[in-house]
Design a protein around this motif. Structure first.
Motif, PDB file in Angstrom:
ATOM      1  N   ASP A  12       0.509  -1.451   0.018  1.00 37.80           N
ATOM      2  CA  ASP A  12      -0.200  -0.241  -0.067  1.00 37.80           C
ATOM      3  C   ASP A  12       1.283   1.134  -0.253  1.00 37.80           C
ATOM      4  O   ASP A  12       1.905   1.348   0.878  1.00 37.80           O
ATOM      5  CB  ASP A  12      -0.931  -0.123   1.329  1.00 37.80           C
ATOM      6  CG  ASP A  12      -2.028   0.981   1.391  1.00 37.80           C
ATOM      7  OD1 ASP A  12      -3.163   0.441   1.358  1.00 37.80           O
ATOM      8  OD2 ASP A  12      -1.286   2.536   1.099  1.00 37.80           O
ATOM      9  N   ASP A  14       2.073   4.760   0.779  1.00 38.09           N
ATOM     10  CA  ASP A  14       2.502   5.925   1.872  1.00 38.09           C
ATOM     11  C   ASP A  14       1.188   7.540   0.732  1.00 38.09           C
ATOM     12  O   ASP A  14       2.026   8.284  -0.148  1.00 38.09           O
ATOM     13  CB  ASP A  14       3.327   5.947   2.124  1.00 38.09           C
ATOM     14  CG  ASP A  14       4.174   4.629   2.862  1.00 38.09           C
ATOM     15  OD1 ASP A  14       3.236   3.680   3.085  1.00 38.09           O
ATOM     16  OD2 ASP A  14       5.329   4.368   2.912  1.00 38.09           O
ATOM     17  N   THR A  46      -7.108  12.582   0.537  1.00 41.12           N
ATOM     18  CA  THR A  46      -5.887  12.343   1.043  1.00 41.12           C
ATOM     19  C   THR A  46      -5.440  13.478   1.483  1.00 41.12           C
ATOM     20  O   THR A  46      -5.295  14.857   1.121  1.00 41.12           O
ATOM     21  CB  THR A  46      -5.154  10.643   0.449  1.00 41.12           C
ATOM     22  OG1 THR A  46      -4.074  10.638   1.780  1.00 41.12           O
ATOM     23  CG2 THR A  46      -3.898  12.155  -0.510  1.00 41.12           C
ATOM     24  N   TYR A  49       1.634  13.077   5.270  1.00 46.85           N
ATOM     25  CA  TYR A  49       1.360  12.662   7.004  1.00 46.85           C
ATOM     26  C   TYR A  49       1.849  14.116   7.386  1.00 46.85           C
ATOM     27  O   TYR A  49       1.510  14.500   8.605  1.00 46.85           O
ATOM     28  CB  TYR A  49       2.981  12.425   6.777  1.00 46.85           C
ATOM     29  CG  TYR A  49       2.529  10.898   6.750  1.00 46.85           C
ATOM     30  CD1 TYR A  49       1.960   9.262   7.639  1.00 46.85           C
ATOM     31  CD2 TYR A  49       2.711  10.267   5.366  1.00 46.85           C
ATOM     32  CE1 TYR A  49       1.494   8.214   7.504  1.00 46.85           C
ATOM     33  CE2 TYR A  49       1.859   9.163   5.068  1.00 46.85           C
ATOM     34  CZ  TYR A  49       1.783   8.001   6.366  1.00 46.85           C
ATOM     35  OH  TYR A  49       0.954   6.670   5.728  1.00 46.85           O
ATOM     36  N   SER A  58      -8.872  12.025   4.856  1.00 43.54           N
ATOM     37  CA  SER A  58      -9.386  11.635   3.812  1.00 43.54           C
ATOM     38  C   SER A  58     -11.102  11.448   4.169  1.00 43.54           C
ATOM     39  O   SER A  58     -11.463  11.806   4.394  1.00 43.54           O
ATOM     40  CB  SER A  58      -9.008  10.056   3.376  1.00 43.54           C
ATOM     41  OG  SER A  58      -7.745   9.354   2.522  1.00 43.54           O
ATOM     42  N   ALA A  59     -11.334  12.350   2.761  1.00 42.21           N
ATOM     43  CA  ALA A  59     -12.768  12.445   3.163  1.00 42.21           C
ATOM     44  C   ALA A  59     -13.536  13.255   3.713  1.00 42.21           C
ATOM     45  O   ALA A  59     -14.857  13.633   3.798  1.00 42.21           O
ATOM     46  CB  ALA A  59     -13.735  10.786   3.631  1.00 42.21           C
TER      47      ALA A  59
HETATM   48  P1  TTP Z   1      -5.223   4.819   0.822  1.00 43.26           P
HETATM   49  O1  TTP Z   1      -4.470   3.719   1.047  1.00 43.26           O
HETATM   50  O2  TTP Z   1      -6.635   4.577   2.067  1.00 43.26           O
HETATM   51  O3  TTP Z   1      -4.533   5.929   2.065  1.00 43.26           O
HETATM   52  P2  TTP Z   1      -3.176   6.980   1.526  1.00 43.26           P
HETATM   53  O4  TTP Z   1      -2.228   6.154   0.875  1.00 43.26           O
HETATM   54  O5  TTP Z   1      -3.170   8.562   1.118  1.00 43.26           O
HETATM   55  O6  TTP Z   1      -2.392   6.964   3.133  1.00 43.26           O
HETATM   56  P3  TTP Z   1      -1.635   5.615   3.450  1.00 43.26           P
HETATM   57  O7  TTP Z   1      -0.128   6.152   3.748  1.00 43.26           O
HETATM   58  O8  TTP Z   1      -2.427   5.653   4.843  1.00 43.26           O
HETATM   59  O9  TTP Z   1      -1.883   4.405   3.126  1.00 43.26           O
HETATM   60  O10 TTP Z   1      -6.151   5.133  -0.417  1.00 43.26           O
HETATM   61  C1  TTP Z   1      -4.615   5.826  -1.134  1.00 43.26           C
HETATM   62  C2  TTP Z   1      -5.279   6.868  -2.579  1.00 43.26           C
HETATM   63  O11 TTP Z   1      -6.693   6.941  -2.914  1.00 43.26           O
HETATM   64  C3  TTP Z   1      -5.459   8.213  -1.189  1.00 43.26           C
HETATM   65  O12 TTP Z   1      -3.939   8.470  -1.652  1.00 43.26           O
HETATM   66  C4  TTP Z   1      -6.296   9.227  -2.144  1.00 43.26           C
HETATM   67  C5  TTP Z   1      -7.590   8.184  -2.619  1.00 43.26           C
HETATM   68  N1  TTP Z   1      -8.437   7.744  -2.070  1.00 43.26           N
HETATM   69  C6  TTP Z   1      -9.680   8.822  -1.848  1.00 43.26           C
HETATM   70  O13 TTP Z   1     -10.047   9.194  -2.847  1.00 43.26           O
HETATM   71  N2  TTP Z   1     -11.266   8.755  -0.832  1.00 43.26           N
HETATM   72  C7  TTP Z   1     -10.599   8.434   0.508  1.00 43.26           C
HETATM   73  O14 TTP Z   1     -11.721   8.058   0.862  1.00 43.26           O
HETATM   74  C8  TTP Z   1     -10.183   7.649   0.574  1.00 43.26           C
HETATM   75  C9  TTP Z   1      -9.471   6.384   1.557  1.00 43.26           C
HETATM   76  C10 TTP Z   1      -8.722   7.639  -0.472  1.00 43.26           C
END
Ligand code: TTP
Ligand code: MG
Length: 360
Positions: A12, A14, A46, A49, A58-59
């Protein structure tokens, strides 16, 4: 029967969208940024950090994010770039295995039990992938390694960012027991709330409930919860995930209530929607209108035909009729979308998610 322990890796990225934006614009590095959520109405996709330290998530509506972090910088999303990166990381995964199940643009399960480089340890595969992703895309990801999907997914989240976590079968039960129920993969907000009501806060609490009790409370999923809390999850990594729908949605700049106000927005969505179906060369027999009300209720209304609906006039007529018939179902709406399902091509190994777009 001989049973071979599987080696599942979950990768996944970041802070995916935010990291891509910081990579491509050095001025954004080290700063709190949110992707999307600009103006006053949009929702952030999103946050970097740096922004998460302030509680930006997010959201989250843009205005709320700005309240939490006044120096927050809003950056418009560039979906085509995220799709490109997604293809690049997939290319890296394919050097190790073809058993890849993407869950979204930035995450995937890989079954590396048998892998193309004959590496004996899942952890080593995960580390190599993390290194390649960083060297080739300039971005970091986190990895989880275990014998099943449930634990691999949870493990990748354990030491974010840039973390690698292995959960061996021996450590599985203790790990799950200590896990807050809200962090269970497969337990959504509604289920978590119901579980809190039953006094279930952690894996250990969940484990005190019998299979029958859980089935009574959660139906078929009760059986799933009973198993995963014991570390039993035989779901295979499915390289041919079935894409069930294709759609477009848009968060409105302000809540709208009349048909006169909503119609022009819906026409814009129909344009994008038709473009999207054409590009994917995929069409559905069912069209669904999705409306999110100002108090965050989601309404979906569908219309099906016996043939694949391709024609723009057809789509327009269906969408307009669905809107007209449902004008009394809400007071105000904040989001509107169209989805095609019962698709012609449901078999598709790639995924590009539901495209949601904010124009501001
Ligand atoms: P995630 O993997 O949930 O979040 P992330 O990569 O930004 O952060 P993390 O380090 O915690 O993994 O989601 C991946 C991408 O999907 C995120 O960068 C943006 C998009 N996304 C949305 O558009 N809406 C949302 O509600 C979520 C959760 C993610
Ligand atoms: Mg991510």
């Amino acid at each position: 029967m001989l049973s071979v322990t599987r080696k599942i890796v979950h990768i996944d990225m970041d802070a995916f969208y935010a990291s891509v934006e910081q990579r491509d614009n050095p001025e954004l590095r080290g700063k709190p940024i949110a992707v999307g959520g600009g103006a006053n109405r949009g929702v952030t996709t999103t946050a970097s950090y740096e922004a998460r330290k302030f509680g930006v998530r997010s959201a989250m509506p843009g205005y709320k994010a700005k309240q939490l972090c006044p120096q927050l910088i809003f950056v418009p999303p560039r979906f085509n770039v995220y799709q490109q990166v997604s293809r690049e990381i997939r290319g890296i995964f394919e050097r190790y295995t073809d058993l890849i199940e993407p869950l979204s643009l930035d995450e995937a399960f890989l079954d590396v039990t048998i892998n193309k480089k004959q590496i004996p340890y899942g952890m080593e595969v995960a580390q190599e992938i993390m290194d390649c992703v960083h060297a080739e895309t300039g971005l970091t990801c986190s990895a989880g390694v275990s014998y099943c999907k449930f634990l691999a997914k949870i493990a990748s989240d354990f030491k974010k960012p840039n973390g690698l976590t292995v959960i061996t079968p021996r450590r599985a039960e203790a790990f799950i027991a200590a896990l807050p129920i809200k962090d269970f993969f497969g337990v959504g907000k509604v289920t978590a709330k119901k579980m809190y009501g039953m006094g279930i806060q952690t894996g250990a609490d969940l484990k005190t409930h019998s299979r029958i009790e859980l089935i009574k409370a959660f139906g078929k999923r009760g059986d799933f919860y009973y198993n995963i809390v014991r570390g039993i999850d035989d779901r295979p990594v499915n390289a041919h995930r079935i894409r069930k729908s294709l759609g477009v949605e848009r968060t409105l700049e302000k809540d709208l209530s009349t048909q006169e106000e909503i119609t022009p927005i819906l026409l814009g969505i129909i344009d994008k929607f038709c473009e999207r179906l054409q590009k994917a060369d995929n069409y559905g027999r069912t069209i669904t209108l999705k409306l999110k009300t100002s108090d965050f209720q989601t309404l979906t209304r569908s219309y099906s035909k016996s043939y694949y609906i391709k024609n723009k006039e057809d789509i327009t007529q269906i969408a307009m009729t669905l809107l007209e018939e449902n004008m009394t179902a809400f007071d105000k709406i904040r989001l509107i979308g169209l989805t095609a399902s019962n698709l012609k091509k449901e078999q598709d190994g790639t995924i590009d998610g539901q495209l949601s777009f904010d124009w501001e």
